[in-house]
Design a protein around this motif. Structure first.
Motif, PDB file in Angstrom:
ATOM      1  N   SER A  63       0.850  -1.187   0.000  1.00  0.00           N
ATOM      2  CA  SER A  63       0.000   0.000   0.000  1.00  0.00           C
ATOM      3  C   SER A  63       0.887   1.239   0.000  1.00  0.00           C
ATOM      4  O   SER A  63       1.483   1.570   1.024  1.00  0.00           O
ATOM      5  N   PRO A  64       0.961   1.938  -1.112  1.00  0.00           N
ATOM      6  CA  PRO A  64       1.837   3.113  -1.167  1.00  0.00           C
ATOM      7  C   PRO A  64       1.267   4.276  -0.364  1.00  0.00           C
ATOM      8  O   PRO A  64       0.051   4.432  -0.237  1.00  0.00           O
ATOM      9  N   ASP A  65       2.150   5.113   0.193  1.00  0.00           N
ATOM     10  CA  ASP A  65       1.755   6.306   0.939  1.00  0.00           C
ATOM     11  C   ASP A  65       1.666   7.459  -0.061  1.00  0.00           C
ATOM     12  O   ASP A  65       2.644   8.139  -0.351  1.00  0.00           O
ATOM     13  N   LEU A  66       0.471   7.694  -0.602  1.00  0.00           N
ATOM     14  CA  LEU A  66       0.289   8.664  -1.679  1.00  0.00           C
ATOM     15  C   LEU A  66       0.359  10.108  -1.210  1.00  0.00           C
ATOM     16  O   LEU A  66       0.636  10.999  -2.014  1.00  0.00           O
ATOM     17  N   ILE A  67       0.118  10.373   0.076  1.00  0.00           N
ATOM     18  CA  ILE A  67       0.179  11.762   0.539  1.00  0.00           C
ATOM     19  C   ILE A  67       1.430  12.009   1.381  1.00  0.00           C
ATOM     20  O   ILE A  67       1.583  13.090   1.938  1.00  0.00           O
ATOM     21  N   ASP A  68       2.306  11.047   1.446  1.00  0.00           N
ATOM     22  CA  ASP A  68       3.610  11.171   2.106  1.00  0.00           C
ATOM     23  C   ASP A  68       3.479  11.680   3.544  1.00  0.00           C
ATOM     24  O   ASP A  68       4.207  12.559   3.973  1.00  0.00           O
ATOM     25  N   ARG A  69       2.479  11.122   4.286  1.00  0.00           N
ATOM     26  CA  ARG A  69       2.250  11.429   5.701  1.00  0.00           C
ATOM     27  C   ARG A  69       1.956  12.904   5.961  1.00  0.00           C
ATOM     28  O   ARG A  69       2.115  13.400   7.053  1.00  0.00           O
ATOM     29  N   GLU A  70       1.517  13.645   4.958  1.00  0.00           N
ATOM     30  CA  GLU A  70       1.171  15.060   5.099  1.00  0.00           C
ATOM     31  C   GLU A  70      -0.358  15.149   5.135  1.00  0.00           C
ATOM     32  O   GLU A  70      -1.033  15.065   4.103  1.00  0.00           O
ATOM     33  N   PHE A  71      -0.920  15.309   6.340  1.00  0.00           N
ATOM     34  CA  PHE A  71      -2.362  15.246   6.520  1.00  0.00           C
ATOM     35  C   PHE A  71      -3.038  16.612   6.518  1.00  0.00           C
ATOM     36  O   PHE A  71      -4.248  16.693   6.646  1.00  0.00           O
ATOM     37  N   THR A  72      -2.301  17.681   6.391  1.00  0.00           N
ATOM     38  CA  THR A  72      -2.923  19.006   6.366  1.00  0.00           C
ATOM     39  C   THR A  72      -3.330  19.358   4.938  1.00  0.00           C
ATOM     40  O   THR A  72      -2.704  18.947   3.968  1.00  0.00           O
ATOM     41  N   ALA A  73      -4.390  20.156   4.828  1.00  0.00           N
ATOM     42  CA  ALA A  73      -4.890  20.556   3.506  1.00  0.00           C
ATOM     43  C   ALA A  73      -5.230  22.041   3.532  1.00  0.00           C
ATOM     44  O   ALA A  73      -5.525  22.622   4.577  1.00  0.00           O
ATOM     45  N   ASP A  74      -5.202  22.663   2.347  1.00  0.00           N
ATOM     46  CA  ASP A  74      -5.503  24.088   2.228  1.00  0.00           C
ATOM     47  C   ASP A  74      -7.010  24.350   2.221  1.00  0.00           C
ATOM     48  O   ASP A  74      -7.469  25.400   2.665  1.00  0.00           O
ATOM     49  N   ALA A  75      -7.794  23.401   1.692  1.00  0.00           N
ATOM     50  CA  ALA A  75      -9.244  23.553   1.610  1.00  0.00           C
ATOM     51  C   ALA A  75      -9.894  22.201   1.905  1.00  0.00           C
ATOM     52  O   ALA A  75      -9.269  21.160   1.754  1.00  0.00           O
ATOM     53  N   PRO A  76     -11.148  22.234   2.310  1.00  0.00           N
ATOM     54  CA  PRO A  76     -11.840  20.970   2.584  1.00  0.00           C
ATOM     55  C   PRO A  76     -11.960  20.104   1.331  1.00  0.00           C
ATOM     56  O   PRO A  76     -12.152  20.602   0.229  1.00  0.00           O
TER      57      PRO A  76
END
Length: 85
Positions: A63-76
């Motif tokens: 299972s690849p980590d597609l967001i590279d452990r970055e869970f913050t986002a600019d918009a919902p």
């Protein structure tokens, strides 16, 4: 009668217990056995069949980590993550 119920591992209802008792030479009816079982607190419990739900694969799935452990986002709604643990 309790012996016939216990020999059936608690899965025999009044009809099976009646049939067992009649085979052994004790003349009785289904209604009589049902009443006696109710008085004695004997209730049949049918075990469920085992069903396998998880099938292992030939090789483990990566299972690849597609967001590279970055869970913050600019918009919902930009980074949707889930956890099944």
């Amino acid at each position: 009668m309790s012996r016939a119920f216990i020999e059936g591992r608690g899965a025999f209802g009044c009809r099976r217990v009646t049939a067992q008792l009649n085979r052994e030479g004790h003349a009785c009816s289904v209604g009589l056995v049902a009443d006696l079982m109710r008085e004695l607190g004997l209730a049949a419990c049918q075990p469920r069949a085992y069903k396998r739900t998880t099938m292992p694969g030939e090789e483990p799935v990566d299972s690849p980590d597609l967001i590279d452990r970055e869970f913050t986002a600019d918009a919902p709604g930009q980074r949707l993550v889930g956890d099944v643990t």
